[in-house]
Design a protein around this motif. Sequence first.
Motif, PDB file in Angstrom:
ATOM      1  N   CYS A   1      -8.579  -9.817   0.297  1.00 49.72           N
ATOM      2  CA  CYS A   1      -8.442 -10.130   1.689  1.00 49.72           C
ATOM      3  C   CYS A   1      -7.519  -8.970   2.027  1.00 49.72           C
ATOM      4  CB  CYS A   1      -7.621 -11.223   1.876  1.00 49.72           C
ATOM      5  SG  CYS A   1      -8.515 -12.924   1.548  1.00 49.72           S
ATOM      6  N   ILE A   2      -7.789  -8.329   3.208  1.00 48.05           N
ATOM      7  CA  ILE A   2      -6.966  -7.302   3.877  1.00 48.05           C
ATOM      8  C   ILE A   2      -6.574  -7.733   5.410  1.00 48.05           C
ATOM      9  CG2 ILE A   2      -8.133  -5.446   2.569  1.00 48.05           C
ATOM     10  CD1 ILE A   2      -9.799  -4.792   5.166  1.00 48.05           C
ATOM     11  N   LYS A   3      -5.370  -7.077   5.688  1.00 47.38           N
ATOM     12  CA  LYS A   3      -4.764  -7.429   6.883  1.00 47.38           C
ATOM     13  C   LYS A   3      -5.234  -6.231   8.153  1.00 47.38           C
ATOM     14  CE  LYS A   3      -0.414  -8.038   9.427  1.00 47.38           C
ATOM     15  NZ  LYS A   3       1.234  -7.778   9.176  1.00 47.38           N
TER      16      LYS A   3
ATOM     17  N   ALA B   1       0.619  -4.153   0.578  1.00 47.63           N
ATOM     18  CA  ALA B   1       1.830  -4.613  -0.213  1.00 47.63           C
ATOM     19  C   ALA B   1       1.561  -6.043  -0.729  1.00 47.63           C
ATOM     20  CB  ALA B   1       3.197  -4.267   0.387  1.00 47.63           C
ATOM     21  N   THR B   2       0.942  -6.982   0.213  1.00 46.88           N
ATOM     22  CA  THR B   2       0.773  -8.200  -0.270  1.00 46.88           C
ATOM     23  C   THR B   2      -0.501  -8.465  -0.037  1.00 46.88           C
ATOM     24  OG1 THR B   2       1.251  -8.929   2.074  1.00 46.88           O
ATOM     25  CG2 THR B   2       3.050  -8.715   0.461  1.00 46.88           C
ATOM     26  N   THR B   3      -1.594  -8.100  -0.926  1.00 49.06           N
ATOM     27  CA  THR B   3      -3.055  -8.332  -0.648  1.00 49.06           C
ATOM     28  C   THR B   3      -3.283  -9.558  -1.555  1.00 49.06           C
ATOM     29  OG1 THR B   3      -3.124  -6.025  -0.486  1.00 49.06           O
ATOM     30  CG2 THR B   3      -5.194  -7.414  -1.249  1.00 49.06           C
ATOM     31  N   LEU B   4      -4.085 -10.601  -0.932  1.00 53.23           N
ATOM     32  CA  LEU B   4      -4.421 -11.489  -1.903  1.00 53.23           C
ATOM     33  C   LEU B   4      -5.803 -11.313  -2.447  1.00 53.23           C
ATOM     34  CD1 LEU B   4      -3.534 -14.642  -2.360  1.00 53.23           C
ATOM     35  CD2 LEU B   4      -5.164 -15.190  -0.819  1.00 53.23           C
ATOM     36  N   THR B   5      -5.881 -11.709  -3.774  1.00 50.97           N
ATOM     37  CA  THR B   5      -7.271 -11.288  -4.562  1.00 50.97           C
ATOM     38  C   THR B   5      -7.684 -12.365  -5.494  1.00 50.97           C
ATOM     39  OG1 THR B   5      -6.043 -10.222  -6.430  1.00 50.97           O
ATOM     40  CG2 THR B   5      -6.648  -8.840  -4.862  1.00 50.97           C
TER      41      THR B   5
ATOM     42  N   GLU C   1      -4.096 -14.666  -6.958  1.00 47.41           N
ATOM     43  CA  GLU C   1      -2.646 -13.918  -6.862  1.00 47.41           C
ATOM     44  C   GLU C   1      -2.673 -12.657  -5.686  1.00 47.41           C
ATOM     45  OE1 GLU C   1      -1.984 -11.801 -10.401  1.00 47.41           O
ATOM     46  OE2 GLU C   1      -4.075 -10.907 -10.299  1.00 47.41           O
ATOM     47  N   THR C   2      -1.432 -12.607  -5.384  1.00 47.25           N
ATOM     48  CA  THR C   2      -0.967 -11.794  -4.400  1.00 47.25           C
ATOM     49  C   THR C   2      -0.513 -10.361  -5.258  1.00 47.25           C
ATOM     50  OG1 THR C   2      -0.198 -13.263  -2.788  1.00 47.25           O
ATOM     51  CG2 THR C   2       0.611 -11.019  -2.759  1.00 47.25           C
ATOM     52  N   VAL C   3      -1.221  -9.327  -4.929  1.00 52.41           N
ATOM     53  CA  VAL C   3      -0.706  -8.129  -5.424  1.00 52.41           C
ATOM     54  C   VAL C   3      -0.626  -6.918  -4.775  1.00 52.41           C
ATOM     55  CG1 VAL C   3      -2.389  -8.609  -7.416  1.00 52.41           C
ATOM     56  CG2 VAL C   3      -3.181  -7.344  -5.619  1.00 52.41           C
ATOM     57  N   ALA C   4       0.158  -5.837  -4.943  1.00 53.47           N
ATOM     58  CA  ALA C   4       0.677  -4.839  -4.288  1.00 53.47           C
ATOM     59  C   ALA C   4      -0.310  -3.643  -4.502  1.00 53.47           C
ATOM     60  CB  ALA C   4       2.030  -4.476  -4.490  1.00 53.47           C
TER      61      ALA C   4
ATOM     62  N   ALA D   1      -4.435  10.344   0.509  1.00 52.88           N
ATOM     63  CA  ALA D   1      -5.837   9.982   0.866  1.00 52.88           C
ATOM     64  C   ALA D   1      -5.932   8.574   1.240  1.00 52.88           C
ATOM     65  CB  ALA D   1      -6.704  10.079  -0.315  1.00 52.88           C
ATOM     66  N   ASP D   2      -6.746   8.097   2.001  1.00 48.57           N
ATOM     67  CA  ASP D   2      -6.714   6.686   2.545  1.00 48.57           C
ATOM     68  C   ASP D   2      -7.520   5.706   1.625  1.00 48.57           C
ATOM     69  OD1 ASP D   2      -5.247   7.327   4.994  1.00 48.57           O
ATOM     70  OD2 ASP D   2      -7.068   8.008   6.080  1.00 48.57           O
ATOM     71  N   SER D   3      -6.830   5.358   0.440  1.00 49.89           N
ATOM     72  CA  SER D   3      -7.419   4.505  -0.393  1.00 49.89           C
ATOM     73  C   SER D   3      -6.326   3.835  -1.227  1.00 49.89           C
ATOM     74  CB  SER D   3      -8.238   5.543  -1.371  1.00 49.89           C
ATOM     75  OG  SER D   3      -8.805   4.702  -2.411  1.00 49.89           O
ATOM     76  N   VAL D   4      -6.347   2.842  -1.465  1.00 51.49           N
ATOM     77  CA  VAL D   4      -5.399   1.815  -2.191  1.00 51.49           C
ATOM     78  C   VAL D   4      -6.128   1.221  -3.510  1.00 51.49           C
ATOM     79  CG1 VAL D   4      -3.893   1.674  -0.324  1.00 51.49           C
ATOM     80  CG2 VAL D   4      -5.774   0.170  -0.477  1.00 51.49           C
ATOM     81  N   THR D   5      -5.791   1.070  -4.549  1.00 52.93           N
ATOM     82  CA  THR D   5      -6.387   0.530  -5.815  1.00 52.93           C
ATOM     83  C   THR D   5      -5.286  -0.537  -6.394  1.00 52.93           C
ATOM     84  OG1 THR D   5      -7.575   2.563  -5.914  1.00 52.93           O
ATOM     85  CG2 THR D   5      -7.509   1.034  -7.874  1.00 52.93           C
ATOM     86  N   ILE D   6      -5.863  -1.482  -6.923  1.00 46.76           N
ATOM     87  CA  ILE D   6      -5.348  -2.421  -7.811  1.00 46.76           C
ATOM     88  C   ILE D   6      -6.164  -2.597  -8.972  1.00 46.76           C
ATOM     89  CG2 ILE D   6      -5.876  -4.518  -6.761  1.00 46.76           C
ATOM     90  CD1 ILE D   6      -2.542  -3.947  -8.413  1.00 46.76           C
TER      91      ILE D   6
END
Length: 219
Positions: A46-48, A174-178, A193-196, A203-208
Motif C-alpha cells: 500500500c502506498i500513500k 517510511a510507513t508502508t503496509l505490506t 507488517e509496516t516497513v520502512a 533515483a525515484d525508487s524505493v525498495t524493501i
Amino acid sequence: TTATTSTKTTVDFTTGFDGTTEVIVTQEVVMPTALAASDAIEMFTCIKRASNDYSCALTALTFDGTLHTITNSAYTKTTAPASGDFSSNSSFTSGGLSSGYTKALRKAGVATAKGSDAAAGTVAQSDAAYVWQTTGNSLSADGKTLTSTIKYSKVQNAVAISATMHASIKTGAATTLTGTYTKVSSAELSTVETVALAVPTTADSVTISTSATTATGET
C-alpha cells in the motif's frame, strides 16, 4: 509468519513535465520449495498518494500443477491501511481488502506455463490509469518465485498535483503496509507488517527486502 524464503517490494515513481504521474509497484515472493497443485500466493503493498488517498497493489497466484494464473488488483482507501484490517492466516481478498477498500482494478492473466510472462486476460476496472504490464508477471521455471508488476499512470490536471502525489509517496514510504499470504499443502499463513522503504537520493525508487526474521531497506 508465511512459509517464504524472502520477499521484496520496489516502488518506482516519476513525475513528468506534463503533469504525468507514473507509479510502478514490483513485488517478489521466493518460496523454499516449488509450488504444487492447489498451492497459492498473495502479496500486497500500500502506498500513500495523498493525505486521504491510499492505493494497495495486490497480486494473487494460483497454480494447478502445470499452469499458473496471476491476478493483479488495485484497491483504494481514504484512511491509512492498517494490519488490523486483515484476518490472520486468511486470503487478503476474503479477509481484509474485501472490506473497507474500494476495488479500482482486477486483471486476471491468462493461465501460463512456469517461466513465462502472463498476458492480460479478463479485465474489470473502474480506473483506467492502472495498466497491465506485458513483462514482469510470472512464476519462475523452478516454481519457487512469484514476481508481479502493477503500473499506475495518469496525466494530472496540473503539474502541482503530480508533484504533491510524488511527495506523498516519498513521505509515506517510511510507513508502508505490506502483506504476504501463502497456502501450501492446504496450510494457510499470512504476514502483514509496516516497513520502512529506503528512499534513495539519486533515483525515484524505493525498495524493501525481507526474510523470515529480518526486514531491511536497500536502494
